[in-house]
Write a protein that holds these residues in place. Sequence first.
Motif, short mmCIF file in Angstrom:
data_model
loop_
_atom_site.label_atom_id
_atom_site.label_comp_id
_atom_site.label_asym_id
_atom_site.label_seq_id
_atom_site.Cartn_x
_atom_site.Cartn_y
_atom_site.Cartn_z
N ALA A 265 -1.62 -4.39 8.98
CA ALA A 265 -2.79 -3.69 8.44
C ALA A 265 -3.58 -3.02 9.55
O ALA A 265 -4.02 -1.87 9.42
CB ALA A 265 -3.68 -4.67 7.67
N SER B 28 -1.58 -0.01 10.80
CA SER B 28 -1.53 1.07 9.79
C SER B 28 -2.85 1.83 9.71
O SER B 28 -2.85 3.06 9.65
CB SER B 28 -1.17 0.48 8.42
OG SER B 28 0.10 -0.13 8.44
N GLU B 29 -3.97 1.10 9.71
CA GLU B 29 -5.24 1.81 9.60
C GLU B 29 -5.58 2.56 10.88
O GLU B 29 -6.20 3.63 10.83
CB GLU B 29 -6.36 0.86 9.19
CG GLU B 29 -6.75 -0.19 10.18
CD GLU B 29 -7.90 -1.05 9.65
OE1 GLU B 29 -8.05 -1.18 8.43
OE2 GLU B 29 -8.65 -1.59 10.50
N LYS C 34 -10.69 4.91 5.42
CA LYS C 34 -9.82 3.89 6.05
C LYS C 34 -10.02 2.54 5.39
O LYS C 34 -9.05 1.81 5.13
CB LYS C 34 -10.15 3.80 7.54
CG LYS C 34 -9.37 2.73 8.29
CD LYS C 34 -10.08 2.35 9.58
CE LYS C 34 -11.38 1.62 9.30
NZ LYS C 34 -12.07 1.18 10.53
N PHE D 134 -8.27 2.61 2.13
CA PHE D 134 -6.83 2.59 2.38
C PHE D 134 -6.33 1.16 2.60
O PHE D 134 -5.36 0.71 1.99
CB PHE D 134 -6.51 3.47 3.58
CG PHE D 134 -5.14 3.27 4.17
CD1 PHE D 134 -4.03 3.85 3.58
CD2 PHE D 134 -4.96 2.49 5.31
CE1 PHE D 134 -2.76 3.67 4.12
CE2 PHE D 134 -3.70 2.30 5.86
CZ PHE D 134 -2.60 2.89 5.25
N THR D 135 -7.01 0.43 3.49
CA THR D 135 -6.60 -0.94 3.81
C THR D 135 -6.78 -1.86 2.60
O THR D 135 -5.96 -2.74 2.35
CB THR D 135 -7.42 -1.48 4.99
OG1 THR D 135 -7.29 -0.58 6.10
CG2 THR D 135 -6.95 -2.85 5.42
N LYS E 106 -6.65 -0.91 -0.58
CA LYS E 106 -5.68 -0.53 -1.59
C LYS E 106 -4.27 -0.99 -1.24
O LYS E 106 -3.55 -1.56 -2.07
CB LYS E 106 -5.69 0.99 -1.78
CG LYS E 106 -4.70 1.53 -2.80
CD LYS E 106 -5.11 1.17 -4.20
CE LYS E 106 -4.18 1.83 -5.22
NZ LYS E 106 -4.53 1.48 -6.62
N VAL E 107 -3.87 -0.76 0.02
CA VAL E 107 -2.49 -1.04 0.42
C VAL E 107 -2.27 -2.50 0.77
O VAL E 107 -1.26 -3.11 0.38
CB VAL E 107 -2.11 -0.14 1.63
CG1 VAL E 107 -0.70 -0.48 2.12
CG2 VAL E 107 -2.19 1.33 1.23
N PHE E 108 -3.22 -3.10 1.49
CA PHE E 108 -3.02 -4.46 1.99
C PHE E 108 -3.91 -5.50 1.30
O PHE E 108 -3.83 -6.69 1.62
CB PHE E 108 -3.29 -4.50 3.50
CG PHE E 108 -2.36 -3.63 4.29
CD1 PHE E 108 -1.06 -4.05 4.57
CD2 PHE E 108 -2.76 -2.37 4.73
CE1 PHE E 108 -0.19 -3.24 5.30
CE2 PHE E 108 -1.90 -1.56 5.45
CZ PHE E 108 -0.61 -1.99 5.73
N LYS E 109 -4.76 -5.04 0.36
CA LYS E 109 -5.64 -5.94 -0.38
C LYS E 109 -6.55 -6.74 0.55
O LYS E 109 -6.85 -7.91 0.30
CB LYS E 109 -4.82 -6.93 -1.25
CG LYS E 109 -3.71 -6.31 -2.06
CD LYS E 109 -4.24 -5.26 -3.04
CE LYS E 109 -3.08 -4.64 -3.85
NZ LYS E 109 -3.54 -3.53 -4.72
#
Length: 415
Positions: free
Chosen positions: A54, A57-58, A144, A147-148, A150-153
């Motif tokens: 995470a 990615s961010e 950001k 994003f984190t 949504k993608v990584f909860k």
Amino acid sequence: MQNKILINTLPKYLKPMAKFVRHQEQASGLSTSRFIQDVSTCLIPKAVFSRSIADLSENAFLEMSEESLMYFVPTILGQKIARKFFSKELSDEMKKAVATTGVKLLENAKANKMLNNRVLPVKAAIALAATAIPLTEFSLNYIKNLFTLKVFKKSDFKNIASLENKSEDKVHQEKVKNSAIKHIKLAGGIYAGLLGLGVLLAARGKNSKILQNLSEMIVAPGTKLFKNSPKLKDFVNKYFCIDFNSQNNKLVLSKGQLTTSVLVGGLGYFGASADRGKENLKETATRFPIVGMYVITGSELVEEGFKKLLYKFGKCKDMIDKNLKVPAFDKIEELAKNLAQKRGTTIENMYKSLVKQKVLISGLPYVFAIGVMGFFVAGMTNYSTKKRYQASIKNQKKSVNGFQSLPETLKPKFF
């Protein structure tokens, strides 16, 4: 053409570096090469020190977005969209004048009063249209967070940075989400207002003294406010003017726009960090002042300081004059011919020597950026965050143990 031929005579170890430096100058800073350079400088160190998928990615999302914003959007938004839209009613002469900096136009106002009354409001409108850059920079930090989430909860920085591995608080996640949406909408609302003001300036500025004064304030604040203080005037114009710079009759990102992006973006940086926890906020407070100052002035200070040292110790004396000016890469061929004739050597040997000096002078800021501003800052901030967290946990345990050691009569009844 001859310059390209001379480059091909360079040794294999020197030729790629020479081509890189030449391309950097020819690309004028808003280029794919500068994008790649800055992304690698910022992203590679963060990737090396990443603390989780995470986190990696961010950081990748943020760096790619920020560099795209800085190197591609100004040309598209300022030169290709805003300039064409706001200057369509101007004469050909005035359209050319739009590429002149507002500072220069205002300082020559007496000779071009009629021209300035039409051009300056248009330039101010274009500058206001470009506030999309700092406002987007502000929003990126909240994007950001979304994003984190949504993608990584994940919304808790302690989990993102692998300081802990606990279940996420749903209430906290909702708070982070709502804050991000609110601030993104706020940035959008502010931009809509500024864009509307820009439309008003371009349409009515020529007939309104108030709007003309406002236009002058936007495109040349130092000249407008500090006429009797040259140093302060130049400082404000350089770092706090949101007008575009001019290069080859085109609009390019200015130092003032860059400063604005750093400062406005910093507000979003701190705000989005605070939403995710005090550990994230403290890490931001550690990193941002260093990186922010370097982005605004640091690279120039490093390069100027290095040139002073080289000149003082008699190094690269063929490339650095007494005013610390260095010839552009495309001027090296001509300089090599002149020096070769004076010193009785071949043009190829002289060219090789000059290119070595040019690469050394131009390469230091990049080496410094990736070494110090990249690896050192990324490693230092991550290490500091971990140590602060460990210290806070240790202090909490001491407090609990100290409380437990108190006599029962001294403990509050609710325990």
